[in-house]
Design a protein around this motif. Structure first.
Motif, PDB file in Angstrom:
ATOM      1  N   HIS A   1      -9.628  19.916  20.577  1.00 50.19           N
ATOM      2  CA  HIS A   1      -9.580  21.337  20.902  1.00 50.19           C
ATOM      3  C   HIS A   1      -8.218  21.746  21.440  1.00 50.19           C
ATOM      4  O   HIS A   1      -7.490  20.961  22.054  1.00 50.19           O
ATOM      5  CB  HIS A   1     -10.664  21.687  21.921  1.00 50.19           C
ATOM      6  CG  HIS A   1     -10.419  21.139  23.299  1.00 50.19           C
ATOM      7  ND1 HIS A   1      -9.569  21.738  24.205  1.00 50.19           N
ATOM      8  CD2 HIS A   1     -10.918  20.046  23.938  1.00 50.19           C
ATOM      9  CE1 HIS A   1      -9.551  21.056  25.324  1.00 50.19           C
ATOM     10  NE2 HIS A   1     -10.352  20.007  25.201  1.00 50.19           N
TER      11      HIS A   1
ATOM     12  N   SER B   1     -16.075  25.015  23.864  1.00 52.25           N
ATOM     13  CA  SER B   1     -15.405  26.227  23.385  1.00 52.25           C
ATOM     14  C   SER B   1     -15.123  26.159  21.893  1.00 52.25           C
ATOM     15  O   SER B   1     -15.007  27.189  21.227  1.00 52.25           O
ATOM     16  CB  SER B   1     -14.100  26.472  24.160  1.00 52.25           C
ATOM     17  OG  SER B   1     -13.141  25.457  23.909  1.00 52.25           O
ATOM     18  N   HIS B   2     -15.032  24.943  21.360  1.00 56.21           N
ATOM     19  CA  HIS B   2     -14.706  24.760  19.940  1.00 56.21           C
ATOM     20  C   HIS B   2     -15.885  24.212  19.129  1.00 56.21           C
ATOM     21  O   HIS B   2     -15.705  23.812  17.974  1.00 56.21           O
ATOM     22  CB  HIS B   2     -13.504  23.826  19.818  1.00 56.21           C
ATOM     23  CG  HIS B   2     -12.204  24.470  20.218  1.00 56.21           C
ATOM     24  ND1 HIS B   2     -11.946  24.891  21.498  1.00 56.21           N
ATOM     25  CD2 HIS B   2     -11.104  24.773  19.500  1.00 56.21           C
ATOM     26  CE1 HIS B   2     -10.729  25.425  21.545  1.00 56.21           C
ATOM     27  NE2 HIS B   2     -10.205  25.369  20.349  1.00 56.21           N
TER      28      HIS B   2
ATOM     29  N   LEU C   1     -16.129  16.046  18.760  1.00 58.92           N
ATOM     30  CA  LEU C   1     -15.223  16.854  19.573  1.00 58.92           C
ATOM     31  C   LEU C   1     -15.137  16.171  20.936  1.00 58.92           C
ATOM     32  O   LEU C   1     -16.025  16.335  21.778  1.00 58.92           O
ATOM     33  CB  LEU C   1     -15.734  18.288  19.728  1.00 58.92           C
ATOM     34  CG  LEU C   1     -15.847  19.110  18.440  1.00 58.92           C
ATOM     35  CD1 LEU C   1     -17.264  19.064  17.883  1.00 58.92           C
ATOM     36  CD2 LEU C   1     -15.420  20.554  18.669  1.00 58.92           C
TER      37      LEU C   1
ATOM     38  N   GLY D   1      -7.224  19.692  14.628  1.00 60.18           N
ATOM     39  CA  GLY D   1      -7.056  20.344  15.916  1.00 60.18           C
ATOM     40  C   GLY D   1      -6.314  21.658  15.769  1.00 60.18           C
ATOM     41  O   GLY D   1      -5.671  21.918  14.747  1.00 60.18           O
TER      42      GLY D   1
ATOM     43  N   LEU E   1     -11.645  30.164  15.938  1.00 59.91           N
ATOM     44  CA  LEU E   1     -12.645  30.341  16.991  1.00 59.91           C
ATOM     45  C   LEU E   1     -13.610  31.477  16.687  1.00 59.91           C
ATOM     46  O   LEU E   1     -14.712  31.514  17.236  1.00 59.91           O
ATOM     47  CB  LEU E   1     -11.952  30.622  18.331  1.00 59.91           C
ATOM     48  CG  LEU E   1     -11.203  29.463  18.993  1.00 59.91           C
ATOM     49  CD1 LEU E   1     -10.395  29.987  20.165  1.00 59.91           C
ATOM     50  CD2 LEU E   1     -12.171  28.378  19.439  1.00 59.91           C
TER      51      LEU E   1
ATOM     52  N   TYR F   1     -12.200  16.288  15.963  1.00 60.08           N
ATOM     53  CA  TYR F   1     -11.596  17.593  16.227  1.00 60.08           C
ATOM     54  C   TYR F   1     -11.141  17.668  17.681  1.00 60.08           C
ATOM     55  O   TYR F   1     -11.946  17.539  18.604  1.00 60.08           O
ATOM     56  CB  TYR F   1     -12.571  18.744  15.937  1.00 60.08           C
ATOM     57  CG  TYR F   1     -11.847  20.065  15.868  1.00 60.08           C
ATOM     58  CD1 TYR F   1     -11.430  20.581  14.655  1.00 60.08           C
ATOM     59  CD2 TYR F   1     -11.506  20.758  17.034  1.00 60.08           C
ATOM     60  CE1 TYR F   1     -10.708  21.754  14.594  1.00 60.08           C
ATOM     61  CE2 TYR F   1     -10.786  21.924  16.982  1.00 60.08           C
ATOM     62  CZ  TYR F   1     -10.387  22.416  15.758  1.00 60.08           C
ATOM     63  OH  TYR F   1      -9.651  23.580  15.700  1.00 60.08           O
TER      64      TYR F   1
ATOM     65  N   GLY G   1      -9.779  24.993  27.598  1.00 63.03           N
ATOM     66  CA  GLY G   1     -10.513  24.671  26.384  1.00 63.03           C
ATOM     67  C   GLY G   1     -11.355  23.430  26.589  1.00 63.03           C
ATOM     68  O   GLY G   1     -11.165  22.669  27.552  1.00 63.03           O
TER      69      GLY G   1
END
Length: 288
Positions: free
Chosen positions: A68, A79-80, A97, A130, A259, A66, A75
C-alpha cells in the motif's frame, strides 16, 4: 469489519466527487492524525486509524503481493483492500496486502525487509504491486530480489516514487494540477523514512539503479500528477535495459486513483489493465 467494496461512495461517480472529498479530508498533523485522516478519506468518515492486520485473499495459480501507498507514513492493508479484492476477483490469483512498519517510528530499510520476507513466503509465481510509496517499495523489492536470484513474474506500479535526484520536471510543473501530492510534502515524508540517505542512493532513487533484472513491468500514472516523470523516466530507463514495459498515462487520472474503484470508471479500468497484466505474466486464466 466492513466489506472491501464499502466506503464513502454509492454508485458511479465522476472525478469532481473525488476532488471534493480530497479537499474535505486534508492529510495533515502528526503521524496518528495523518493516519486517521487518510483512513477516513478512503474508507469513510468514521473509519478507525490504526492498527490493521495483513490481509490475505485466497486464490490459485500465483500471488499478487500488494504494497500500500501513503508516503511510508500512513495507509494500511485495509485502506487498499478494495484494490486487492478487485485484483483477486478478476484474476483468481491469491492476493496478500501485508502490514509493513511505518515512518517516522520505523526508518528505512525495515520496510524493504518486511516486503522481501512477504514475497519469500508467498506461493509463486509472484507479482509485486503497489501505489505511490508502495510502488517505490515494490520496485526496490523487485530489484533486491533480482540481486538475490529470486524470480518475480511481474511488477505493477501505480504512480510510483522512483527518483528524488532531481531528474523530474513534473514535480514542479504539475503541482497546481495534483490535489494529492506536492513536492514539499512528499520530500518531508521521504525524509521521515530515509533520514540522511543521499537523494541519489539507489534505494531512495531506484530509477538510477541497474534495472536489467526486472521482470515485465506495468506502469499506470495520471497525466497531471506531480509524479508523472517518475513513471515516464522509469519506463524509458527500463526499456533501455531490455525490460518489457507497458505504460498507460491516464488523461483524467489522479494520484492513487485506483483507490476509487469500483465507483469511478477510470479507476476500475486501471485495475482491469492490471488484472490482465497479472494474468498474462503468471499464466493464470483471466476471469471474465
Amino acid at each position: 469489519m466492513a466489506g472491501p467494496f464499502e466506503g464513502p461512495f454509492q454508485g458511479s461517480i465522476e472525478r469532481e466527487a473525488i476532488l471534493a472529498r480530497i479537499a474535505a479530508h486534508p492529510i495533515e498533523g502528526g503521524p496518528e492524525a495523518r493516519r486517521r485522516a487518510f483512513a477516513e478519506l478512503v474508507l469513510g468518515d468514521h473509519a478507525p486509524g490504526t492498527p490493521y492486520d495483513s490481509i490475505s485473499i485466497a486464490g490459485e495459480g500465483g500471488t499478487i503481493v500488494y504494497l500500500h501507498g501513503g508516503g511510508y507514513a500512513f495507509g494500511s492493508p485495509r485502506s487498499h483492500e478494495r484494490i486487492g479484492a478487485a485484483l483477486a476477483e478478476a484474476t483468481g490469483l491469491g492476493v496478500v496486502l501485508p502490514v509493513y512498519p511505518l515512518a517516522p517510528e520505523h526508518p528505512w530499510p525495515v520496510q524493504l525487509e518486511a516486503a522481501v520476507a512477504t514475497v519469500e513466503e508467498a506461493d509463486g509465481p509472484v507479482v509485486l504491486a503497489g501505489d505511490s510509496a508502495g510502488g517505490h517499495l515494490a520496485l526496490v523489492t523487485a530489484l533486491e530480489l533480482g540481486r538475490r536470484g529470486v524470480d518475480v513474474a511481474g511488477v505493477i506500479l501505480f504512480s510510483p516514487n522512483t527518483d528524488r535526484s532531481g531528474l523530474s520536471s513534473t514535480r514542479a510543473r504539475n503541482e497546481a494540477s495534483d490535489p494529492m501530492v506536492d513536492d514539499e510534502g512528499d520530500t518531508e515524508l521521504a525524509r521521515q523514512c530515509f533520514g540522511d540517505l543521499p537523494l541519489d542512493d539507489l534505494e531512495v532513487s531506484p530509477l538510477l539503479a541497474d534495472l536489467g533484472s526486472l521482470p515485465p513491468l506495468l506502469l499506470e500514472v495520471g497525466r497531471d500528477e506531480v509524479l508523472l516523470d517518475d513513471s515516464l523516466l522509469l519506463a524509458e530507463a527500463a526499456r533501455a535495459a531490455g525490460v518489457p514495459v507497458t505504460l498507460h498515462v491516464e488523461p483524467e487520472g489522479l494520484h492513487m486513483m485506483q483507490l476509487w474503484a469500483p465507483w469511478w470508471d477510470v479507476a476500475a479500468a486501471s485495475l482491469e489493465r492490471a488484472a490482465t497484466f497479472a494474468s498474462e505474466v503468471t499464466g493464470a486464466r483471466r476471469r471474465a
